[in-house]
Design a protein around this motif. Structure first.
Motif, PDB file in Angstrom:
ATOM      1  N   ASN A   1      -5.146  -1.707  13.037  1.00  0.00           N
ATOM      2  CA  ASN A   1      -5.189  -2.834  12.097  1.00  0.00           C
ATOM      3  C   ASN A   1      -5.956  -2.466  10.832  1.00  0.00           C
ATOM      4  OD1 ASN A   1      -3.700  -4.881  13.376  1.00  0.00           O
ATOM      5  ND2 ASN A   1      -5.458  -5.621  14.530  1.00  0.00           N
ATOM      6  N   PHE A   2      -7.133  -1.899  10.998  1.00  0.00           N
ATOM      7  CA  PHE A   2      -7.955  -1.648   9.809  1.00  0.00           C
ATOM      8  C   PHE A   2      -7.372  -0.548   8.935  1.00  0.00           C
ATOM      9  CE2 PHE A   2     -11.571   0.712   7.817  1.00  0.00           C
ATOM     10  CZ  PHE A   2     -11.715  -0.162   6.750  1.00  0.00           C
ATOM     11  N   GLN A   3      -7.078   0.594   9.522  1.00  0.00           N
ATOM     12  CA  GLN A   3      -6.610   1.693   8.675  1.00  0.00           C
ATOM     13  C   GLN A   3      -5.263   1.373   8.027  1.00  0.00           C
ATOM     14  OE1 GLN A   3      -7.273   5.856   9.288  1.00  0.00           O
ATOM     15  NE2 GLN A   3      -8.594   5.507  11.043  1.00  0.00           N
ATOM     16  N   SER A   4      -4.404   0.669   8.733  1.00  0.00           N
ATOM     17  CA  SER A   4      -3.108   0.301   8.132  1.00  0.00           C
ATOM     18  C   SER A   4      -3.318  -0.665   6.966  1.00  0.00           C
ATOM     19  CB  SER A   4      -2.201  -0.343   9.183  1.00  0.00           C
ATOM     20  OG  SER A   4      -1.981   0.563  10.254  1.00  0.00           O
ATOM     21  N   LEU A   5      -4.259  -1.574   7.150  1.00  0.00           N
ATOM     22  CA  LEU A   5      -4.584  -2.522   6.085  1.00  0.00           C
ATOM     23  C   LEU A   5      -4.990  -1.787   4.805  1.00  0.00           C
ATOM     24  CD1 LEU A   5      -5.278  -5.607   5.470  1.00  0.00           C
ATOM     25  CD2 LEU A   5      -7.636  -4.988   6.061  1.00  0.00           C
ATOM     26  N   ILE A   6      -5.889  -0.820   4.951  1.00  0.00           N
ATOM     27  CA  ILE A   6      -6.427  -0.143   3.769  1.00  0.00           C
ATOM     28  C   ILE A   6      -5.409   0.830   3.171  1.00  0.00           C
ATOM     29  CG2 ILE A   6      -8.321   1.272   2.860  1.00  0.00           C
ATOM     30  CD1 ILE A   6      -9.078  -1.644   3.778  1.00  0.00           C
ATOM     31  N   ALA A   7      -4.661   1.506   4.011  1.00  0.00           N
ATOM     32  CA  ALA A   7      -3.623   2.398   3.481  1.00  0.00           C
ATOM     33  C   ALA A   7      -2.613   1.595   2.664  1.00  0.00           C
ATOM     34  CB  ALA A   7      -2.925   3.143   4.627  1.00  0.00           C
TER      35      ALA A   7
ATOM     36  N   VAL B   1      -2.292  -0.504  -4.886  1.00  0.00           N
ATOM     37  CA  VAL B   1      -3.074  -0.217  -6.099  1.00  0.00           C
ATOM     38  C   VAL B   1      -2.451   0.970  -6.840  1.00  0.00           C
ATOM     39  CG1 VAL B   1      -5.325   0.507  -6.985  1.00  0.00           C
ATOM     40  CG2 VAL B   1      -5.214  -1.148  -5.108  1.00  0.00           C
ATOM     41  N   CYS B   2      -2.084   2.009  -6.093  1.00  0.00           N
ATOM     42  CA  CYS B   2      -1.477   3.189  -6.728  1.00  0.00           C
ATOM     43  C   CYS B   2      -0.136   2.838  -7.369  1.00  0.00           C
ATOM     44  CB  CYS B   2      -1.309   4.316  -5.699  1.00  0.00           C
ATOM     45  SG  CYS B   2      -2.894   4.975  -5.152  1.00  0.00           S
TER      46      CYS B   2
ATOM     47  N   ILE C   1      -4.631   8.429   2.319  1.00  0.00           N
ATOM     48  CA  ILE C   1      -3.282   8.457   2.893  1.00  0.00           C
ATOM     49  C   ILE C   1      -2.359   7.509   2.125  1.00  0.00           C
ATOM     50  CG2 ILE C   1      -1.981   7.719   4.963  1.00  0.00           C
ATOM     51  CD1 ILE C   1      -4.185   9.114   6.633  1.00  0.00           C
ATOM     52  N   GLY C   2      -2.893   6.366   1.735  1.00  0.00           N
ATOM     53  CA  GLY C   2      -2.087   5.398   0.988  1.00  0.00           C
ATOM     54  C   GLY C   2      -1.779   5.819  -0.435  1.00  0.00           C
ATOM     55  N   GLY C   3      -2.452   6.858  -0.917  1.00  0.00           N
ATOM     56  CA  GLY C   3      -2.101   7.356  -2.244  1.00  0.00           C
ATOM     57  C   GLY C   3      -3.261   7.652  -3.174  1.00  0.00           C
TER      58      GLY C   3
END
Lengths: 476, 476
Positions: free
Chosen positions: B130-136, B142-143, B174-176
């Motif tokens: 839940n947390f890491q997917s949220l932030i990614a 944002v990117c 990871i999200g960019g």
């Protein structure tokens, strides 16, 4: 606790390296940690995380792997890396007692240390205190809305990572929660753990009744049954009552039901009625499902019949306000032997800092109610035998004079000359401390919405110093 | 990584103990993890945290201290505690590749294991993913708003505890994001770290010019100067330009400026003008201060002249949506040798689960664009030589037929019979994977506000099964 030494922003290290290059790494500086707003537009903030801050400071050491990593970044001099290898905190840290309620602009932690050291610890200090204070404050607000009903913290699965679950639980208990579902937090902090079964338990059996009976076989004295898997009133309650009848016959006392969906006010009232008619009038009804202080207050206002609250996501993330904006600002620096006040100017008056080496004093009425806080220079004293007049730092004509009053200094030593003087307390003791402290704070400051603003004034001497520095700064 | 074995809700353990008492602890069950809504009303969710999930599963063991603690709770049988002592995960876990974009209702992790084991891991699995997917996902948004400009993650001091800072940084990269200020994350995950100096650096010197010069002495080739301590246009820029002139004379190339307050659109344009007039037209202008995807998009729309973004609190906490509501639901259970589908009914159609042992298939056009996902039963196959017609699970008349298409199964093994089959990848590789995956997703799904809804349909067989189970359930 893991080694958090490298848990810092890179710019702390690049500045430290720069300070060493400039030969000013040993200048003594004073940084204040404070915040500018209470979370959720509330009336106060409960400071939490002091113990983890102490553990962090005690644990600081750069191991060879850390040094190797930093060397490879190609940003730092060999002298700097040598200094890190021998890094030791030798400064003074003062902080309010963990669990103290505080207000915007007040120093809650004061660090006096060589520049090199004071800079390193900024980020982790803020990380720890910002988060735990945020959650302790949220928990306090939820408990306030629950008007004395037990509140249980259930948010681990939605917490922002493992530590947020662990230290969030700790902070929630300190803020007033009665227990947590988080077993690791229960073990680490010796706090009550709670929980019974999930919808999946019900699904695993052929019928809801079978599932309830199975649960009651394992926990005849802790039969808290989740009644909303199918339909609360037509299925959950009738099945729960049948099971309660069975276990009562066997000599056990039914514990309660939990409702996790639907119209909690209506369902709780109807459930209470059905339970009373069946002879279970003093049973506990726990509600859960997206609760926070606003929802609990609303349900109370609607006349719900709930006497225990399971609060998850919105507590553990403080969802309407997921950060406390605590900052760490330079307020004094040595010039030779002497500490010179420093101020940070800003276009935005709210962002101008209070200069100098300071302390915070809380003023209590004769009845022991907290009435105002006064930020003063460290060397100022209050003679409580004389009347004390304080004034608003902006609207100076707003004054208040105390005659029968007492004062308490809020900043207490955690480290003196690098030596730790902090004495650990059990989490449940800190919780008791919060409870008794909150009794000294008037109800009008504790309202969930639109609370009164608690007075935080500056001593005359500090106010004059600040004014002088602002005027002197004109131009730059 | 610390031992997270006890990082679970107490009810998982009370249920496990109950299952053992009922003799059904070894029944094979299947749980799906899925979420019901994309964060921030966005068009997709990037799944992140798979590596930490694997580490957690590999590390599960109850040590004697844990058992002692659990025994003292007085809730568990000695047989149960013995079983915990020898706990070993022997099941299968399938998950999407870390960095895959996914949609509401799709299984992103599928656990098939003895009931006893599948129950234990629910809470930590959800916490991590839940947390890491949220932030990614937040970082990706944002990117996207930054339109290719570098984005740096600066949020550690406001993250929800140490892990939120550490794993939040990982997820942001990871999200960019192009780098992080978090040194520990840099070291742990081998990702770029960034940062120069704070306002306190400026305050420590007698003048802004002296402070800039001192910084440039230490970092002549990395002189990224923070120009808003006093006044950006009347003080910060003129001083920065003087320093840039000095270091240019010394043969170095000035790097850039950072603006951390005020009207970022206006100040960046004026700064660009002044820098160009001074001969520094290709310098970097970094903006920070309470940024998120909405603010970045707004600044872009206002014609700002910023080419690098420092994003803090609002990214690391996903402040407008601080949790992803991932759930873990029973979808099948063994009845003798055979797996029987299970469904969770709810008044709320959105909360009704998809029954059975399932997989997810992504359908790509001939040009390689992702067009729809299909949730199917595990034993179903698609013959891509034949046309494929899919239909909306509620509005069945909405159909789409693919002729020239390819498919990819998204769930891949992490554990098979308890054996870990996961191969670690570097974080920067996962980031590259996200980048190339996101290119297969149409721009209309990536819009910051009001994105199109990506098609997630059920296979005909699964749809019929679900309908049948819903009708059969009538009454209970």
């Amino acid at each position: 606790m893991k080694n958090l030494t490298l848990l810092t922003d890179l710019y702390q290290l690049t500045m430290m390296n720069g300070y060493l290059n400039e030969g000013i790494q040993d200048d003594i500086v004073v940084f204040d940690m404070f915040f500018r707003r209470n979370p959720s537009s509330g009336g106060y903030t409960i400071v939490c995380g002091i113990e983890q801050l102490v553990d962090y400071i005690n644990g600081i050491h750069f191991n060879p792997e850390d040094i190797k990593y930093l060397r490879e970044l190609g940003l730092f001099t060999p002298e700097f890396l040598d200094m890190l290898e021998n890094f030791e905190f030798t400064g003074d840290i003062y902080a309010v007692e963990e669990g103290t309620f505080m207000f915007p602009g007040e120093p809650i932690i004061r660090v006096k240390a060589p520049l090199f050291q004071a800079q390193l610890i900024e980020t982790t200090l803020l990380n720890i205190i910002n988060f735990q204070s945020l959650i302790a404050t949220k928990a306090s607000r939820v408990c306030h809305a629950a008007q004395g009903d037990p509140v249980l913290e259930f948010g681990l699965r939605r917490a922002q990572g493992p530590d947020a679950g662990i230290y969030g639980s700790r902070a929630a208990i300190i803020g007033g929660c009665n227990g947590t579902s988080n077993v690791l937090a229960g073990k680490m902090f010796d706090v009550p753990v709670a929980g019974t079964h999930a919808h999946s338990w019900i699904q695993k059996f052929d019928s809801e009744y079978d599932a309830f009976m199975a649960y009651a076989r394992s926990y005849p004295d802790k039969a808290m049954l989740l009644v909303d898997t199918y339909d609360v009133l037509s299925s959950g309650l009738p099945n729960a009552i049948k099971v309660f009848d069975e276990i009562t016959k066997q000599g056990h006392k039914p514990m309660g039901i939990r409702i996790d969906s639907g119209d909690l006010a209506y369902l709780s009232r109807m459930s209470r009625l059905m339970l009373s008619q069946a002879g279970y009038s003093d049973i506990s009804i726990t509600a859960s499902n997206d609760l926070d202080e606003y929802r609990v207050q609303e349900l109370k206002n609607m006349g719900c019949d709930i006497n225990s609250w399971g609060v998850g996501t919105k507590l553990i993330t403080s969802s309407d306000c997921p950060s406390l904006g605590g900052v760490y600002k330079l307020c004094a620096a040595s010039d030779g032997e002497k500490l010179v006040p420093k101020i940070k100017i800003s276009e935005d008056p709210e962002k101008i800092t209070n200069p100098g080496f300071k302390k915070v004093v809380r003023i209590f009425t004769g009845e022991g109610q907290a009435e105002a806080d006064l930020i003063m220079l460290e060397d100022e004293e209050i003679d409580t035998k004389k009347p004390l007049t304080i004034f608003h730092p902006v609207y100076n004509w707003k004054k208040k004079t105390f005659t029968n009053y007492s004062v308490r200094e809020l900043l207490k030593p955690l480290f003196v000359g690098g030596k730790c003087t902090y004495k650990k307390r059990r989490v449940m003791e800190i919780r008791d401390f919060v409870k008794s402290e909150m009794e000294t704070l008037g109800a009008h400051y504790k309202r969930i919405s639109s609370p009164e603003t608690y007075k935080v004034d500056l001593s005359n001497k500090l106010w004059l110093l600040k004014r002088q520095m602002l005027h002197d700064s004109k131009g730059e």
